[in-house]
Design an enzyme around this catalytic site. Structure first.
Site, PDB file in Angstrom:
ATOM      1  N   CYS A 381     -24.191 -10.488 -10.967  1.00  0.00           N
ATOM      2  CA  CYS A 381     -25.615 -10.518 -10.631  1.00  0.00           C
ATOM      3  C   CYS A 381     -25.950 -11.785  -9.833  1.00  0.00           C
ATOM      4  O   CYS A 381     -25.507 -11.928  -8.708  1.00  0.00           O
ATOM      5  CB  CYS A 381     -26.474 -10.377 -11.886  1.00  0.00           C
ATOM      6  SG  CYS A 381     -28.152  -9.822 -11.541  1.00  0.00           S
ATOM      7  N   HIS A 487     -24.489  -5.614 -15.085  1.00  0.00           N
ATOM      8  CA  HIS A 487     -24.330  -6.325 -16.358  1.00  0.00           C
ATOM      9  C   HIS A 487     -23.678  -5.399 -17.384  1.00  0.00           C
ATOM     10  O   HIS A 487     -23.840  -4.180 -17.333  1.00  0.00           O
ATOM     11  CB  HIS A 487     -25.683  -6.763 -16.909  1.00  0.00           C
ATOM     12  CG  HIS A 487     -26.358  -7.827 -16.127  1.00  0.00           C
ATOM     13  ND1 HIS A 487     -25.936  -9.135 -16.112  1.00  0.00           N
ATOM     14  CD2 HIS A 487     -27.460  -7.784 -15.329  1.00  0.00           C
ATOM     15  CE1 HIS A 487     -26.743  -9.850 -15.356  1.00  0.00           C
ATOM     16  NE2 HIS A 487     -27.666  -9.061 -14.863  1.00  0.00           N
TER      17      HIS A 487
END
Length: 541
Positions: A381, A487
């Site tokens: 991310c 994630h």
């Protein structure tokens, strides 16, 4: 982690608060309240409220009760995606999910139900210099300076009470977690998560003290002293948590506490050794000092820089649980060890600010040298964004508007936008075809030649589509630098095992989700053995 409630020096505190439109149905629409409720407040932060509520959720659910967790306001950059959302579908037709604090997602798992935005209706996600992003019922309203949020948050109480009543309409028992200390009386007038909430919702309170920190007697008696008479009477008893040793030595202290407060002593909860096997919510858990030497000579050595606004750091829990992996969080002032095999750059709530952290600590130089030596780097991310040439924030979403050079390891540019992407996903790793699942939670979009060699291919979770899905992430030509926006992908056992083999390690036969479930059962067993759950349930109303 800093608390914007107590940061009046925030340089952006003169900004305007985001507009809030609640648009809630009348509380009467929920029907009669079905559930009893009980609130767990603490004498301070980190006294063990979250784990205690998780264990109680599992223990009472195993007894056949329909149980739900609730925390009105949480502050954490470690968040989880929910299935429900108040948000409308996006321009691409995908329906965005919601988000809540990681602790409430774990508590939902303990209850055996999916997480819901109503379990944590207000989530504050701290950002550098600008207070916090305010998330209301799973939807980001915008960034809010500390002083402005302090003034506006009482306006969130209708949403908080509405979410609480929704849970009460579907459950037998709602276990409520307070935030920080319930005795911060200077916040009482605008409180939405401790005593003011307890008063408005009619919830009895149990106060928890932390014996591991010390000062338990003073903190409990001090809590009583600060509360007004009505709030004192709302407390139905107190617990002592994290005890180690011979409790008979502390019994006189309990007699003194009860003599001063009039609150009944409800029991002592001894230290739970299995806590490390459950996801932590607060980044304070990462601040344990690392040993000077890597532990196992044959272990895969993974170094993770401790970013100032680290987010969703439980992404790495499955790797840390592997016996053949030595994963270390580098603290400020610690250089990257020369024998590191893999560097992982984790998520962050403020990418540009944490690029500055990398440079301030000299970790950028260490990482580039690591790559020149043939080492591997993985970005997740915000960590993925840092691997590119440039991160742009023209709207000032994460701080002052501007551009920050990245590490230049992938040929791409990221622009931070106001649109937040919240999706549960399934996918595969390109090349191996190894299956994975996880979620997206980000406000940036990356573009550039590096994305022409993607790392993954994704579809929406549960999608019936049989197409190829969409490419995700990027990988360098030699395969040693890679990253993406997903994630939670290391919770997929087969993917984790394959990735470890790629980087030179052997994975154990570890079922990570089963490991969490077993730890929750052990926590419930521990609470059953230490506390009188029938007596606690009798106090709920």
């Amino acid at each position: 982690m800093s608390d914007p409630r107590n940061d009046p020096s925030d340089p952006s505190s003169s900004s305007q608060a985001p507009s809030i439109k609640l648009d809630l149905p009348p509380l009467a629409n929920h029907g009669p309240r079905r559930a009893k409720s009980l609130m767990i407040q603490g004498t301070a932060s980190d006294v063990g409220k979250s784990l205690l509520v998780a264990g109680l959720c599992r223990a009472y659910a195993r007894r056949g009760l329909v149980v739900r967790p609730f925390k009105a306001q949480n502050m954490s950059n470690n968040a989880a995606v929910t299935e429900d959302s108040d948000a409308a579908p996006g321009a691409d037709g995908e329906r965005s999910r919601g988000e809540i604090g990681r602790a409430q997602a774990l508590q939902a798992r303990a209850c055996g139900v999916p997480p819901s935005i109503h379990m944590n209706p207000v989530l504050l996600k701290p950002q550098t210099n600008i207070g916090s992003q305010v998330v209301l019922r799973g939807r980001a309203l915008g960034n809010c300076p500390a002083r402005v949020y302090h003034e506006m948050r009482q306006g969130l109480m209708p949403a908080v009470l509405d979410s609480f009543e929704r849970l009460c309409a579907e459950a037998d028992l709602v276990l409520v977690e307070g935030a920080g200390s319930g005795a911060e009386i200077y916040l009482r007038h605008c409180d939405i998560t401790n005593m003011h909430f307890a008063e408005r919702a009619g919830v009895p309170v149990v106060v928890v003290g932390d014996l591991d920190k010390g000062g338990t007697m003073a903190s409990l008696v001090g809590t009583w002293l600060l509360l007004d008479q009505a709030d004192r009477e709302r407390v139905v008893g107190y617990l002592v948590n994290k005890f180690r040793g011979d409790f008979s030595l502390f019994e006189p202290a309990c007699e003194t506490i009860t003599a001063h407060t009039g609150w009944p002593f409800l029991g002592v909860l001894r230290w739970f050794e299995g806590a490390s096997r459950l996801p932590a919510e607060d980044s304070l858990a990462l601040e344990r000092p690392a040993e000077q030497d890597w532990s196992g000579a044959g272990a895969l050595k993974i170094a993770v820089p401790r970013l100032s606004r680290v987010a969703n750091f439980d992404d790495l829990d499955p790797l840390a649980a592997e016996p053949g992996v030595d994963l270390r969080w580098l603290q400020s002032g610690q250089p990257l060890p020369a024998d590191t095999h893999v560097v992982i750059l984790p998520g962050s709530k403020a990418t540009r600010a944490d690029l500055a952290t990398l440079r301030r600590e000299g970790w950028d130089i260490d990482i580039l040298a690591h790559v020149r030596r043939g080492g591997r780097v993985l970005g997740l991310c915000a960590g993925f964004q840092m691997l590119g040439r440039l991160v742009r924030d023209p709207l000032g979403i994460e701080g002052e508007p501007g551009d920050t050079p990245g590490l230049g390891l992938l040929d791409m540019v990221t622009e931070i936008s106001s649109e937040k992407r919240l999706l549960e996903i399934d996918g595969t790793e390109l090349g191996s075809g190894c299956a994975l699942s996880g979620y997206e939670m980000h406000m940036g979009r990356s573009s550039g030649p590096a994305l022409e060699q993607p790392w993954l291919r994704l579809t929406a979770a549960g999608s019936e589509a049989s197409g190829d899905g969409r490419p995700e992430g990027a990988m360098s030509a030699d395969g040693r630098v890679m990253g993406g926006y997903v994630h939670g992908l290391f919770s997929s056992d087969s993917f984790r095992a394959h990735w470890l083999e790629q980087v030179g390690a052997r994975a154990a036969q570890l079922d990570f989700i089963a490991r969490i479930e077993a730890a929750l059962d052990e926590l419930a067993d521990h609470i059953e053995a230490n506390l009188d759950l029938e007596a606690l349930l009798a106090l709920a109303r």
